[in-house]
Design a protein around this motif. Structure first.
Motif, PDB file in Angstrom:
ATOM      1  N   ALA A   1      69.189  -8.491  74.962  1.00  0.00           N
ATOM      2  CA  ALA A   1      70.004  -8.038  73.821  1.00  0.00           C
ATOM      3  C   ALA A   1      71.474  -8.365  74.059  1.00  0.00           C
ATOM      4  N   GLY A   2      72.096  -8.986  73.065  1.00  0.00           N
ATOM      5  CA  GLY A   2      73.493  -9.376  73.175  1.00  0.00           C
ATOM      6  C   GLY A   2      73.703 -10.763  73.723  1.00  0.00           C
ATOM      7  N   LYS A   3      72.615 -11.431  74.142  1.00  0.00           N
ATOM      8  CA  LYS A   3      72.733 -12.786  74.673  1.00  0.00           C
ATOM      9  C   LYS A   3      72.226 -13.793  73.636  1.00  0.00           C
ATOM     10  N   THR A   4      72.701 -15.000  73.723  1.00  0.00           N
ATOM     11  CA  THR A   4      72.187 -16.061  72.870  1.00  0.00           C
ATOM     12  C   THR A   4      70.907 -16.626  73.478  1.00  0.00           C
ATOM     13  N   LYS A   5      70.109 -17.314  72.678  1.00  0.00           N
ATOM     14  CA  LYS A   5      68.874 -17.913  73.188  1.00  0.00           C
ATOM     15  C   LYS A   5      69.166 -18.881  74.335  1.00  0.00           C
ATOM     16  N   GLU A   6      70.301 -19.550  74.246  1.00  0.00           N
ATOM     17  CA  GLU A   6      70.660 -20.502  75.302  1.00  0.00           C
ATOM     18  C   GLU A   6      70.929 -19.805  76.632  1.00  0.00           C
ATOM     19  N   GLU A   7      71.196 -18.498  76.588  1.00  0.00           N
ATOM     20  CA  GLU A   7      71.488 -17.738  77.810  1.00  0.00           C
ATOM     21  C   GLU A   7      70.258 -17.040  78.379  1.00  0.00           C
ATOM     22  N   PHE A   8      69.126 -17.077  77.689  1.00  0.00           N
ATOM     23  CA  PHE A   8      67.919 -16.401  78.175  1.00  0.00           C
ATOM     24  C   PHE A   8      67.513 -16.967  79.531  1.00  0.00           C
ATOM     25  N   SER A   9      67.039 -16.071  80.398  1.00  0.00           N
ATOM     26  CA  SER A   9      66.562 -16.487  81.719  1.00  0.00           C
ATOM     27  C   SER A   9      65.637 -15.415  82.290  1.00  0.00           C
TER      28      SER A   9
ATOM     29  N   GLU B   1      74.890  -5.918  84.190  1.00  0.00           N
ATOM     30  CA  GLU B   1      74.876  -7.123  83.361  1.00  0.00           C
ATOM     31  C   GLU B   1      74.113  -6.911  82.053  1.00  0.00           C
ATOM     32  N   MET B   2      73.490  -5.749  81.902  1.00  0.00           N
ATOM     33  CA  MET B   2      72.696  -5.441  80.715  1.00  0.00           C
ATOM     34  C   MET B   2      73.548  -4.757  79.658  1.00  0.00           C
TER      35      MET B   2
ATOM     36  N   VAL C   1      71.023   3.995  70.117  1.00  0.00           N
ATOM     37  CA  VAL C   1      71.174   4.395  68.716  1.00  0.00           C
ATOM     38  C   VAL C   1      72.249   3.567  68.029  1.00  0.00           C
ATOM     39  N   GLU C   2      73.345   3.303  68.721  1.00  0.00           N
ATOM     40  CA  GLU C   2      74.396   2.458  68.144  1.00  0.00           C
ATOM     41  C   GLU C   2      73.857   1.064  67.825  1.00  0.00           C
ATOM     42  N   ASP C   3      73.058   0.518  68.745  1.00  0.00           N
ATOM     43  CA  ASP C   3      72.470  -0.796  68.495  1.00  0.00           C
ATOM     44  C   ASP C   3      71.438  -0.740  67.374  1.00  0.00           C
ATOM     45  N   MET C   4      70.713   0.350  67.278  1.00  0.00           N
ATOM     46  CA  MET C   4      69.753   0.523  66.193  1.00  0.00           C
ATOM     47  C   MET C   4      70.477   0.567  64.845  1.00  0.00           C
ATOM     48  N   ASN C   5      71.581   1.298  64.796  1.00  0.00           N
ATOM     49  CA  ASN C   5      72.345   1.384  63.546  1.00  0.00           C
ATOM     50  C   ASN C   5      72.816   0.004  63.104  1.00  0.00           C
TER      51      ASN C   5
ATOM     52  N   ILE D   1      49.863  -1.986  58.383  1.00  0.00           N
ATOM     53  CA  ILE D   1      50.877  -2.887  58.931  1.00  0.00           C
ATOM     54  C   ILE D   1      52.201  -2.162  59.084  1.00  0.00           C
ATOM     55  N   MET D   2      52.834  -2.352  60.248  1.00  0.00           N
ATOM     56  CA  MET D   2      54.118  -1.720  60.544  1.00  0.00           C
ATOM     57  C   MET D   2      55.082  -2.765  61.093  1.00  0.00           C
ATOM     58  N   CYS D   3      56.343  -2.366  61.235  1.00  0.00           N
ATOM     59  CA  CYS D   3      57.381  -3.248  61.777  1.00  0.00           C
ATOM     60  C   CYS D   3      57.590  -3.010  63.269  1.00  0.00           C
ATOM     61  N   GLU D   4      58.092  -4.016  63.929  1.00  0.00           N
ATOM     62  CA  GLU D   4      58.594  -3.854  65.291  1.00  0.00           C
ATOM     63  C   GLU D   4      59.789  -4.768  65.472  1.00  0.00           C
ATOM     64  N   THR D   5      60.620  -4.459  66.463  1.00  0.00           N
ATOM     65  CA  THR D   5      61.779  -5.302  66.738  1.00  0.00           C
ATOM     66  C   THR D   5      61.814  -5.814  68.178  1.00  0.00           C
ATOM     67  N   ASP D   6      61.035  -5.200  69.073  1.00  0.00           N
ATOM     68  CA  ASP D   6      60.918  -5.651  70.466  1.00  0.00           C
ATOM     69  C   ASP D   6      62.250  -5.627  71.216  1.00  0.00           C
ATOM     70  N   TYR D   7      63.188  -4.809  70.785  1.00  0.00           N
ATOM     71  CA  TYR D   7      64.463  -4.669  71.508  1.00  0.00           C
ATOM     72  C   TYR D   7      64.177  -4.133  72.905  1.00  0.00           C
ATOM     73  N   PRO D   8      64.766  -4.636  73.977  1.00  0.00           N
ATOM     74  CA  PRO D   8      65.725  -5.742  74.064  1.00  0.00           C
ATOM     75  C   PRO D   8      65.099  -7.021  74.621  1.00  0.00           C
ATOM     76  N   HIS D   9      63.815  -7.269  74.331  1.00  0.00           N
ATOM     77  CA  HIS D   9      63.105  -8.413  74.896  1.00  0.00           C
ATOM     78  C   HIS D   9      63.438  -9.724  74.180  1.00  0.00           C
ATOM     79  N   SER D  10      62.950 -10.805  74.744  1.00  0.00           N
ATOM     80  CA  SER D  10      63.344 -12.127  74.259  1.00  0.00           C
ATOM     81  C   SER D  10      62.676 -12.514  72.943  1.00  0.00           C
ATOM     82  N   ASP D  11      61.663 -11.779  72.495  1.00  0.00           N
ATOM     83  CA  ASP D  11      61.076 -12.031  71.177  1.00  0.00           C
ATOM     84  C   ASP D  11      61.829 -11.307  70.066  1.00  0.00           C
ATOM     85  N   SER D  12      62.771 -10.472  70.418  1.00  0.00           N
ATOM     86  CA  SER D  12      63.408  -9.600  69.434  1.00  0.00           C
ATOM     87  C   SER D  12      64.257 -10.371  68.426  1.00  0.00           C
TER      88      SER D  12
END
Length: 407
Positions: free
Chosen positions: A71-79, A87-88, A99-103, A350-361
């Motif tokens: 979370a907060g990183k670009t795809k190019e920064e994923f590792s 660093e998180m 909660v702030e990130d959820m908002n 059917i429901m929603c998910e966001t997968d925060y803070p994983h790389s599929d999010s």
């Protein structure tokens, strides 16, 4: 924020409920809750010789994967390289920062799976001292209920762990936590690779757990990967090929439950398949119906074929579609094909998910992505997919959507 008017009332379509997110456990979780004499053997965060944060427990050293906290990183920064807590993004481990990130992303409420314990508490099942493992498991449950969900009432659907090694003890823990507000527990998509009996065990190993889930109306939440296995197309198949093939685990979980007798025995039992997407569901429901139609008679006669050992399901009463719609629920991050098949899957499943803070999010664009996918549906159906189905399944009343101000 706007409110969309539907034919049956007003539906606020600016918020979603995510039924699959993740917690990076805060370093002091167990140190604050286990007896002082046991702190040196509880899960705790230490630095290795390279200055990397590592969880230490029962002789295991476990760094955090960078893909679990992007979370907060670009795809190019994923590792996948280990990532230290400093660093998180704080929302990875701090509920108020979450909660702030959820908002920011239009997430009204979130159900979050653990990380260091693994998705259904395998860490404590594998412990050399299971009595102390249960102490640590209860500490996690109490922390999750009191300090994670409790930090922001109405913003987190609490998810508990159970002692997989003792179903009777698990049922008692479910009862204890249900009294404190828990409405779901983590279970394995396939217990067999963990060395545990399957849900088809002839001796009914899981009966106490499923009976308690039925009586307490606690949802069985199964996250992809909770079998501690990764699907492998071949021994040298690329990682990305195997990851793209990953829904095979979730389809297998759905099918094994459809053909188990638990869903016939327990009318209140509900199964939630997390991070498995939904686009594959119509095909496997159709295929299950074909198999039932063509193969049921010789199975009922008790004929043997290979390792087939018969079935304890009443095949005369088994209706694949009805069983699915009454008991099994899926969720999506961004699944165009699944949403195009909503009539086959069922709009209530059917429901929603966001997968925060994983790389599929899709964070921080979660609500925008989903609304772009479902905007052609009626306001009533959009509300079901965004929030209503999750709220009904988990018997959860979220907080009122916050009033956001532009900075």
């Amino acid at each position: 924020m706007s409110t969309t008017n539907g034919s049956n009332g007003n539906y606020n379509l600016d918020w979603l409920v995510s039924v699959d997110d993740h917690i990076l456990e805060p370093p002091n979780l167990w140190l604050d809750r286990v007896p002082k004499k046991d702190q040196d053997r509880a899960p705790r965060l230490v630095k290795d010789d390279n200055g990397t944060d590592v969880w230490l427990y029962d002789g295991k050293r476990m760094p955090s994967s960078g893909l679990s906290a992007v979370a907060g990183k670009t795809k190019e920064e994923f590792s996948p390289e280990p990532l230290n807590y400093d660093e998180m993004r704080p929302g990875c481990y701090d509920p108020l920062a979450r909660v702030e990130d959820m908002n920011r992303a239009g997430i009204l409420a979130s159900l979050s799976f653990p990380t260091v314990t693994r998705f259904c508490g395998q860490l404590f099942y594998e412990a050399s001292d299971r009595d102390f493992g249960f102490t640590c498991l209860q500490a996690y449950n109490d922390w999750h209920l009191e300090e994670w969900a409790g930090a922001a009432p109405g913003r987190f659907i609490p998810l508990i762990l159970i002692p997989l090694w003792d179903p009777k003890l698990a049922a008692k823990e479910m009862e204890r936590c249900a009294a404190k507000g828990a409405t779901t527990f983590a279970f394995s998509e396939n217990p067999e690779p963990l060395g545990l009996p399957t849900i088809h065990d002839k001796d009914g190993y899981w009966d106490p757990v499923m009976a308690a889930a039925n009586d307490l109306q606690m949802v069985v939440s199964m996250h992809v990967g909770s079998s501690s296995t990764v699907p492998q197309i071949s021994k040298d198949a690329p990682f990305m090929a195997n990851l793209a093939w990953g829904a095979t685990r979730t389809s297998g979980a759905m099918l094994t439950w459809l053909f188990s007798n638990y869903l016939q025995r327990y009318p209140n039992l509900k199964i939630s398949l997390s991070e498995g997407e939904i686009g594959w569901m119509p095909y496997f429901l159709e295929r299950a119906e074909q198999v039932l139609d063509k193969q049921r008679y010789w199975v009922q006669r008790g004929a043997k074929w290979g390792n087939h050992a018969g079935t304890d399901v009443d095949l005369d009463k088994l209706d694949i579609r009805e069983t699915f719609r009454n008991h099994i629920f899926g969720c999506f991050i961004d699944d165009v094909h699944g949403l195009a098949s909503i009539d086959e899957i069922g709009e209530d499943n059917i429901m929603c998910e966001t997968d925060y803070p994983h790389s599929d999010s899709t964070w921080p664009d979660c609500i925008t992505v989903v609304k772009n996918r479902i905007s052609h549906f009626s306001p009533e159906l959009q509300f079901k997919l965004l929030r209503g189905n999750a709220q009904n399944l988990y018997r959860f009343t979220p907080a009122e959507p916050p009033v956001l101000t532009n900075a």
